[in-house]
Design an enzyme around this catalytic site. Structure first.
Site, mmCIF file in Angstrom:
data_model
loop_
_atom_site.group_PDB
_atom_site.id
_atom_site.type_symbol
_atom_site.label_atom_id
_atom_site.label_comp_id
_atom_site.label_asym_id
_atom_site.label_seq_id
_atom_site.Cartn_x
_atom_site.Cartn_y
_atom_site.Cartn_z
ATOM 1 N N HIS A 162 26.058 34.452 38.636
ATOM 2 C CA HIS A 162 27.468 34.694 38.961
ATOM 3 C C HIS A 162 27.653 34.017 40.279
ATOM 4 O O HIS A 162 26.535 33.709 41.090
ATOM 5 C CB HIS A 162 27.951 35.988 39.168
ATOM 6 C CG HIS A 162 29.172 36.316 39.284
ATOM 7 N ND1 HIS A 162 30.019 36.172 40.276
ATOM 8 C CD2 HIS A 162 30.276 36.433 38.324
ATOM 9 C CE1 HIS A 162 31.236 36.549 40.070
ATOM 10 N NE2 HIS A 162 31.357 36.908 39.057
ATOM 11 N N ASP A 165 30.200 39.721 31.663
ATOM 12 C CA ASP A 165 30.517 39.477 30.191
ATOM 13 C C ASP A 165 29.317 39.792 29.211
ATOM 14 O O ASP A 165 29.306 39.751 28.034
ATOM 15 C CB ASP A 165 30.702 37.696 29.905
ATOM 16 C CG ASP A 165 32.157 37.411 30.536
ATOM 17 O OD1 ASP A 165 32.875 38.347 30.136
ATOM 18 O OD2 ASP A 165 31.985 36.631 31.277
HETATM 19 C C1 COA Z 1 28.883 31.758 36.310
HETATM 20 C C2 COA Z 1 28.246 30.447 36.731
HETATM 21 C C3 COA Z 1 29.432 29.376 36.046
HETATM 22 C C4 COA Z 1 28.050 30.447 38.236
HETATM 23 O O1 COA Z 1 27.566 29.173 38.497
HETATM 24 P P1 COA Z 1 27.085 28.906 39.927
HETATM 25 O O2 COA Z 1 27.631 29.555 41.010
HETATM 26 O O3 COA Z 1 28.165 27.208 39.923
HETATM 27 O O4 COA Z 1 25.875 28.585 39.751
HETATM 28 P P2 COA Z 1 25.154 27.253 39.612
HETATM 29 O O5 COA Z 1 25.568 26.708 38.069
HETATM 30 O O6 COA Z 1 25.151 26.316 40.664
HETATM 31 O O7 COA Z 1 23.651 27.669 39.419
HETATM 32 C C5 COA Z 1 22.891 27.986 40.430
HETATM 33 C C6 COA Z 1 21.369 27.871 39.911
HETATM 34 O O8 COA Z 1 21.256 29.014 39.035
HETATM 35 C C7 COA Z 1 21.118 28.382 37.509
HETATM 36 N N1 COA Z 1 21.758 29.460 36.674
HETATM 37 C C8 COA Z 1 22.876 29.841 37.140
HETATM 38 N N2 COA Z 1 23.483 30.464 36.030
HETATM 39 C C9 COA Z 1 22.433 30.204 34.995
HETATM 40 C C10 COA Z 1 22.620 30.900 33.586
HETATM 41 N N3 COA Z 1 23.501 31.636 33.002
HETATM 42 N N4 COA Z 1 21.538 30.735 32.930
HETATM 43 C C11 COA Z 1 20.260 29.763 33.450
HETATM 44 N N5 COA Z 1 20.402 29.215 34.799
HETATM 45 C C12 COA Z 1 21.389 29.462 35.587
HETATM 46 C C13 COA Z 1 21.395 27.102 37.413
HETATM 47 O O9 COA Z 1 20.793 26.169 36.740
HETATM 48 C C14 COA Z 1 21.074 26.449 38.900
HETATM 49 O O10 COA Z 1 19.835 26.569 38.947
HETATM 50 P P3 COA Z 1 19.115 25.213 39.989
HETATM 51 O O11 COA Z 1 19.587 25.654 41.299
HETATM 52 O O12 COA Z 1 17.827 25.192 39.661
HETATM 53 O O13 COA Z 1 19.888 23.928 39.441
HETATM 54 C C15 COA Z 1 27.020 30.341 35.939
HETATM 55 O O14 COA Z 1 26.258 31.250 36.258
HETATM 56 C C16 COA Z 1 27.062 30.221 34.684
HETATM 57 O O15 COA Z 1 27.442 29.111 33.926
HETATM 58 N N6 COA Z 1 26.773 31.447 33.597
HETATM 59 C C17 COA Z 1 26.977 31.420 32.250
HETATM 60 C C18 COA Z 1 28.351 31.738 31.811
HETATM 61 C C19 COA Z 1 28.916 32.993 32.301
HETATM 62 O O16 COA Z 1 28.338 33.819 31.888
HETATM 63 N N7 COA Z 1 30.030 32.841 32.569
HETATM 64 C C20 COA Z 1 30.581 34.252 33.050
HETATM 65 C C21 COA Z 1 30.780 34.537 34.465
HETATM 66 S S1 COA Z 1 31.526 35.920 34.929
#
Ligand code: COA
Length: 390
Positions: free
Chosen positions: A262, A316
């Site tokens: 998140h 979720d």
């Molecule tokens: C919610 C979400 C978009 C937040 O994204 P964000 O704040 O932009 O975080 P980032 O994508 O920059 O991730 C930061 C780090 O954690 C990792 N990470 C974040 N969410 C992850 C996940 N669900 N699975 C694996 N790795 C994850 C990223 O790969 C990144 O790693 P790095 O620093 O080595 O590159 C992201 O966690 C995600 O895509 N989750 C899955 C979808 C989901 O469940 N969405 C519902 C949200 S309520």
């Protein structure tokens, strides 16, 4: 000129508004609506009372709540012309697309716009809260070739939705659990769909357009669409033994594990904790779910592999399991999220228009200047489609 150092991809950490609606502490795992902890609201309130709190900024008195609930009951039906329009939607279309179209269509039928009139605001809030569930249930029945079921005035908000969906009165525990799910999903500060709602609201368009644009934003797999993907993932994993290799494969291929991570929470999302408890209540009452063991192991393995990065279950992760136990088709999970989030979107709409300034951020231009227009017959170089595709 704006300095490159000021650019924050995804606007991470950039305050976009002053808001008194909800508060999140991502380090401590706290979520409050109007200062009240989500746990208290989940235990003691109802979705409609919580919606009143979010939108009007205070808990209603008994009389105010009765009146609000009464107005919503009265407006649950949708016009036969909206039903007829929805009948023409392809049954293979996603229910979120159907909902976005239907929400926008409400603006055609209730086209008066008077944002400075409190009665208009109240009417729009009531109509949207009342009709969105009816439209979700109607599309579900119509895509199966059935007529939609009329709402029942003797049932409360959540029981009525489950009744319209299943054509039978729901078990009271199931209806209560569903209502708590709506409360948990009602609001969550400036997430992508709320921001989208605020940007749309800031043009002073009508609230139906505001909700329609927010529904479209919620539909994506990185936002509301994730709960649907969680179930697909649990299905793919298939057994507790496969969890470790599955997670390792996703990490190795830099893929996201759905239902985890998140932007704000760096600990387990407090809503995930409550949803997990609700799931357990349902399993006790209606029988075990084989996916739950897989989910528990997944939570353990992800904490082990990614815990230090702050990747824990989000809202979720367990909501899909709860809805599955309520026998709700997985492509309705996100529309149900929308039913709940309408109240947060409307709270932000109301807040935005009372202190409005149109959103107009800036950009850092990365293109070229002083290019020459080349007539088409003189152009030789084909566009590299692969490079152009995101
Ligand atoms: C919610 C979400 C978009 C937040 O994204 P964000 O704040 O932009 O975080 P980032 O994508 O920059 O991730 C930061 C780090 O954690 C990792 N990470 C974040 N969410 C992850 C996940 N669900 N699975 C694996 N790795 C994850 C990223 O790969 C990144 O790693 P790095 O620093 O080595 O590159 C992201 O966690 C995600 O895509 N989750 C899955 C979808 C989901 O469940 N969405 C519902 C949200 S309520």
């Amino acid at each position: 000129m704006t300095a490159l150092s000021e650019f924050k991809p995804g606007l991470e950490g950039v305050p976009a508004t002053l808001s008194g609606i909800s508060y999140v502490d991502g380090q401590k795992g706290i979520l409050e609506y109007r200062g009240i902890g989500i746990e208290q609201l989940a235990n003691q309130s109802t979705f409609l009372e919580t919606s009143y709190l979010l939108i009007w900024g205070k808990l209603p008195t008994k009389e105010e709540l009765v009146e609000f609930e009464h107005e919503i009951r009265y407006h649950r039906r949708i016009k036969y012309r909206i039903r007829d329009m929805m009948k023409c939607f392809p049954e293979t279309g996603h229910p979120m697309d159907a909902l976005q179209t239907s929400a926008a269509a409400l603006g055609l039928f209730y086209s008066r716009r008077a944002l400075d009139n409190p009665e208009y605001i109240r009417e729009a809030v009531v109509r949207l809260l009342a009709k969105i569930p009816t439209m979700v249930a109607a599309f579900q029945l119509m895509r199966k070739g059935n007529d939609p079921v009329q709402p029942r005035d003797d049932l409360d908000y959540s029981a009525n939705f489950l009744y319209m969906l299943k054509e039978r009165e729901p078990d009271p525990i199931a209806a209560r659990v569903f209502d708590v799910c709506l409360t948990l999903h009602a609001e969550h500060t400036i997430n992508a769909s709320t921001f989208s709602a605020m940007v749309t609201a800031s043009t002073l368009t009508d609230p139906y357009a505001v909700v329609a644009s927010a529904v479209g934003t919620l539909a994506g797999p990185l936002h509301g669409g994730a709960n649907e993907e969680v179930l697909t993932m649990l299905e793919e994993i298939g057994s507790v033994e496969n969890v470790g290799p599955y997670v390792d494969h996703l990490i190795a291929t830099k893929s996201k594990i759905m239902g985890f991570g998140h932007r704000v929470y760096k600990v387990k999302d407090p809503r995930a904790t409550i949803l997990q408890q609700l799931g357990e209540q349902l399993f006790e009452r209606f029988g075990h779910d084989e996916y739950y063991e897989i989910a528990l192991e997944l939570e353990r393995v992800v904490a082990d592999r990614l815990g230090e990065k702050g990747i824990y279950p989000n809202v979720d992760f367990y909501s899909g399991l709860v809805y599955r136990k309520l026998d709700i088709p997985s492509d309705l999970f996100t529309p149900i999220f929308a039913i709940a989030r309408v109240s947060g979107w409307l709270a932000h709409w109301k807040e935005q228009i009372t202190k409005n300034r149109i959103f107009r951020p800036t950009q850092i231009y990365t293109g070229s200047h002083n290019e020459t227009y080349v007539p088409i017959h003189e152009r030789t170089c084909a566009i590299n489609l692969e490079a152009e595709t995101l």
